[in-house]
Design a protein around this motif. Structure first.
Motif, PDB file in Angstrom:
ATOM      1  N   ILE A  56       0.866  -1.102  -0.080  1.00  0.00           N
ATOM      2  CA  ILE A  56       0.112  -0.015   0.118  1.00  0.00           C
ATOM      3  C   ILE A  56       0.953   1.261  -0.033  1.00  0.00           C
ATOM      4  O   ILE A  56       1.894   1.385   0.711  1.00  0.00           O
ATOM      5  N   THR A  57       0.527   2.049  -1.062  1.00  0.00           N
ATOM      6  CA  THR A  57       1.239   3.260  -0.953  1.00  0.00           C
ATOM      7  C   THR A  57       0.234   4.617  -0.681  1.00  0.00           C
ATOM      8  O   THR A  57      -0.883   4.329  -0.851  1.00  0.00           O
ATOM      9  N   TYR A  58       0.862   5.697  -0.553  1.00  0.00           N
ATOM     10  CA  TYR A  58      -0.033   6.827  -0.206  1.00  0.00           C
ATOM     11  C   TYR A  58       0.574   8.163  -1.077  1.00  0.00           C
ATOM     12  O   TYR A  58       1.683   8.246  -1.244  1.00  0.00           O
ATOM     13  N   THR A  59      -0.353   9.078  -1.340  1.00  0.00           N
ATOM     14  CA  THR A  59       0.133  10.470  -1.693  1.00  0.00           C
ATOM     15  C   THR A  59       0.404  11.268  -0.769  1.00  0.00           C
ATOM     16  O   THR A  59      -0.152  10.999   0.714  1.00  0.00           O
ATOM     17  N   GLY A  60       1.262  11.930  -0.675  1.00  0.00           N
ATOM     18  CA  GLY A  60       1.661  12.765   0.247  1.00  0.00           C
ATOM     19  C   GLY A  60       0.832  13.639   1.407  1.00  0.00           C
ATOM     20  O   GLY A  60       1.285  13.782   2.663  1.00  0.00           O
ATOM     21  N   GLU A  61      -0.457  13.996   0.912  1.00  0.00           N
ATOM     22  CA  GLU A  61      -1.614  14.618   1.905  1.00  0.00           C
ATOM     23  C   GLU A  61      -2.084  13.537   2.739  1.00  0.00           C
ATOM     24  O   GLU A  61      -2.868  14.219   3.676  1.00  0.00           O
ATOM     25  N   VAL A  62      -2.197  12.479   2.520  1.00  0.00           N
ATOM     26  CA  VAL A  62      -2.701  11.604   3.472  1.00  0.00           C
ATOM     27  C   VAL A  62      -2.322  11.558   4.762  1.00  0.00           C
ATOM     28  O   VAL A  62      -1.385  11.342   5.148  1.00  0.00           O
ATOM     29  N   PRO A  63      -3.392  11.826   5.881  1.00  0.00           N
ATOM     30  CA  PRO A  63      -2.941  11.749   7.305  1.00  0.00           C
ATOM     31  C   PRO A  63      -2.017  10.713   7.809  1.00  0.00           C
ATOM     32  O   PRO A  63      -2.548   9.514   7.259  1.00  0.00           O
ATOM     33  N   ILE A  64      -1.371  10.644   8.721  1.00  0.00           N
ATOM     34  CA  ILE A  64      -0.804   9.361   9.309  1.00  0.00           C
ATOM     35  C   ILE A  64      -1.813   8.565   9.953  1.00  0.00           C
ATOM     36  O   ILE A  64      -1.460   7.208   9.931  1.00  0.00           O
ATOM     37  N   SER A  65      -2.941   9.345  10.405  1.00  0.00           N
ATOM     38  CA  SER A  65      -3.786   8.469  11.145  1.00  0.00           C
ATOM     39  C   SER A  65      -4.522   7.603  10.380  1.00  0.00           C
ATOM     40  O   SER A  65      -4.856   6.245  10.623  1.00  0.00           O
ATOM     41  N   VAL A  66      -4.730   7.808   9.003  1.00  0.00           N
ATOM     42  CA  VAL A  66      -5.509   7.039   7.968  1.00  0.00           C
ATOM     43  C   VAL A  66      -4.335   5.799   7.600  1.00  0.00           C
ATOM     44  O   VAL A  66      -4.669   4.656   7.426  1.00  0.00           O
ATOM     45  N   ARG A  67      -2.984   6.288   7.489  1.00  0.00           N
ATOM     46  CA  ARG A  67      -2.222   5.204   7.183  1.00  0.00           C
ATOM     47  C   ARG A  67      -2.273   4.063   8.002  1.00  0.00           C
ATOM     48  O   ARG A  67      -1.989   2.909   7.816  1.00  0.00           O
ATOM     49  N   TRP A  68      -2.305   4.478   9.615  1.00  0.00           N
ATOM     50  CA  TRP A  68      -2.351   3.527  10.655  1.00  0.00           C
ATOM     51  C   TRP A  68      -3.451   2.473  10.486  1.00  0.00           C
ATOM     52  O   TRP A  68      -3.280   1.224  10.579  1.00  0.00           O
ATOM     53  N   GLY A  83      -0.283  -3.219  -5.983  1.00  0.00           N
ATOM     54  CA  GLY A  83      -1.191  -2.944  -4.802  1.00  0.00           C
ATOM     55  C   GLY A  83      -1.931  -1.994  -4.817  1.00  0.00           C
ATOM     56  O   GLY A  83      -2.633  -1.819  -5.736  1.00  0.00           O
ATOM     57  N   THR A  84      -2.344  -1.148  -3.608  1.00  0.00           N
ATOM     58  CA  THR A  84      -3.101  -0.061  -3.575  1.00  0.00           C
ATOM     59  C   THR A  84      -2.687   1.289  -3.358  1.00  0.00           C
ATOM     60  O   THR A  84      -1.609   1.345  -2.524  1.00  0.00           O
ATOM     61  N   LEU A  85      -3.088   2.199  -4.066  1.00  0.00           N
ATOM     62  CA  LEU A  85      -2.788   3.619  -3.909  1.00  0.00           C
ATOM     63  C   LEU A  85      -3.836   4.344  -3.099  1.00  0.00           C
ATOM     64  O   LEU A  85      -4.750   4.428  -3.567  1.00  0.00           O
ATOM     65  N   VAL A  86      -3.651   4.898  -1.614  1.00  0.00           N
ATOM     66  CA  VAL A  86      -4.656   5.579  -1.183  1.00  0.00           C
ATOM     67  C   VAL A  86      -4.249   7.116  -1.305  1.00  0.00           C
ATOM     68  O   VAL A  86      -3.304   7.528  -1.134  1.00  0.00           O
ATOM     69  N   SER A  87      -5.184   7.846  -1.683  1.00  0.00           N
ATOM     70  CA  SER A  87      -5.149   9.269  -2.014  1.00  0.00           C
ATOM     71  C   SER A  87      -6.510  10.106  -1.362  1.00  0.00           C
ATOM     72  O   SER A  87      -7.466   9.287  -1.337  1.00  0.00           O
TER      73      SER A  87
END
Length: 204
Positions: free
Chosen positions: A26-38, A52-56
């Protein structure tokens, strides 16, 4: 494999079909909050071959656009389809990208506000169709969005605050909308409560 687009207003509200589709890595774009990543890392399934999955929360992010262009599946939080929020985002981008828009102030926009108000009044007086009235109201709404965005960038208030001010006014002037009343309220009672609420606001 999948792009998961969350609502930037409520990024921790992950749609159920998005949860089911999550696959590592799972990867994330820069603005995604850390709480969401957890939260997302706890939900992810087993790692598979592939991207995989890109979350944005940003559909215009270059990585999101690239993966959409490749034909990857896109899952969006249903709340992203809110037309009011989309209108706010469009107005924000207009001020980001448009040189003319970025130069405007509350004062410089007043002629346009007057013009759009007059055009709506003229359309009503002329018996315009519902389609024409809808478009004229859209022009008026643009003015509300524009002024709210200018104020937001000054750190004064935003469109949500404007909406809340409307609800607060109705709470004071039309209390029957909030107290569980289920029968129609007479015009005389409405006028009495409106005047009473207006006087109360002046007192404050």
């Amino acid at each position: 494999m999948t792009v998961l687009l969350l609502d930037p207003r409520w990024p921790t509200q992950i749609p159920m079909d998005g949860v089911v589709a999550l696959r590592a890595p799972i990867t994330y774009t820069g603005e995604v909050p850390i709480s969401v990543r957890w939260h997302v890392s706890d939900l992810a399934g087993a790692e598979e071959l592939g991207t995989g999955t890109l979350v944005s929360t940003n559909r215009e992010d270059p990585e999101v656009l690239e993966r959409v262009e490749r034909g990857e599946r896109v899952i969006e939080a249903p709340s992203r389809e809110d037309p009011l929020e989309e209108a706010r985002r469009v107005m924000s981008r207009a001020l980001d990208l448009g040189e003319w828009e970025a130069r405007q102030t509350h004062e410089s926009l007043l002629p346009y506000l007057r013009e759009e108000t007059e055009e709506f009044c003229e359309a009503v007086s002329a018996g315009a169709s519902s389609e024409e009235l809808r478009k004229e109201l859209g022009d008026l709404f643009l003015q509300v969005l524009f002024h709210a965005e200018i104020a937001d960038r000054r750190g004064e208030f935003d469109l949500g605050d404007v909406a809340r001010s409307f609800v607060e006014k109705m709470r004071v002037r039309s209390p029957y909308l909030f107290d569980g009343t289920v029968i129609p309220v007479s015009e005389e009672e409405q006028e009495r409560l409106w005047a009473e609420g207006k006087n109360s606001e002046k007192g404050h």
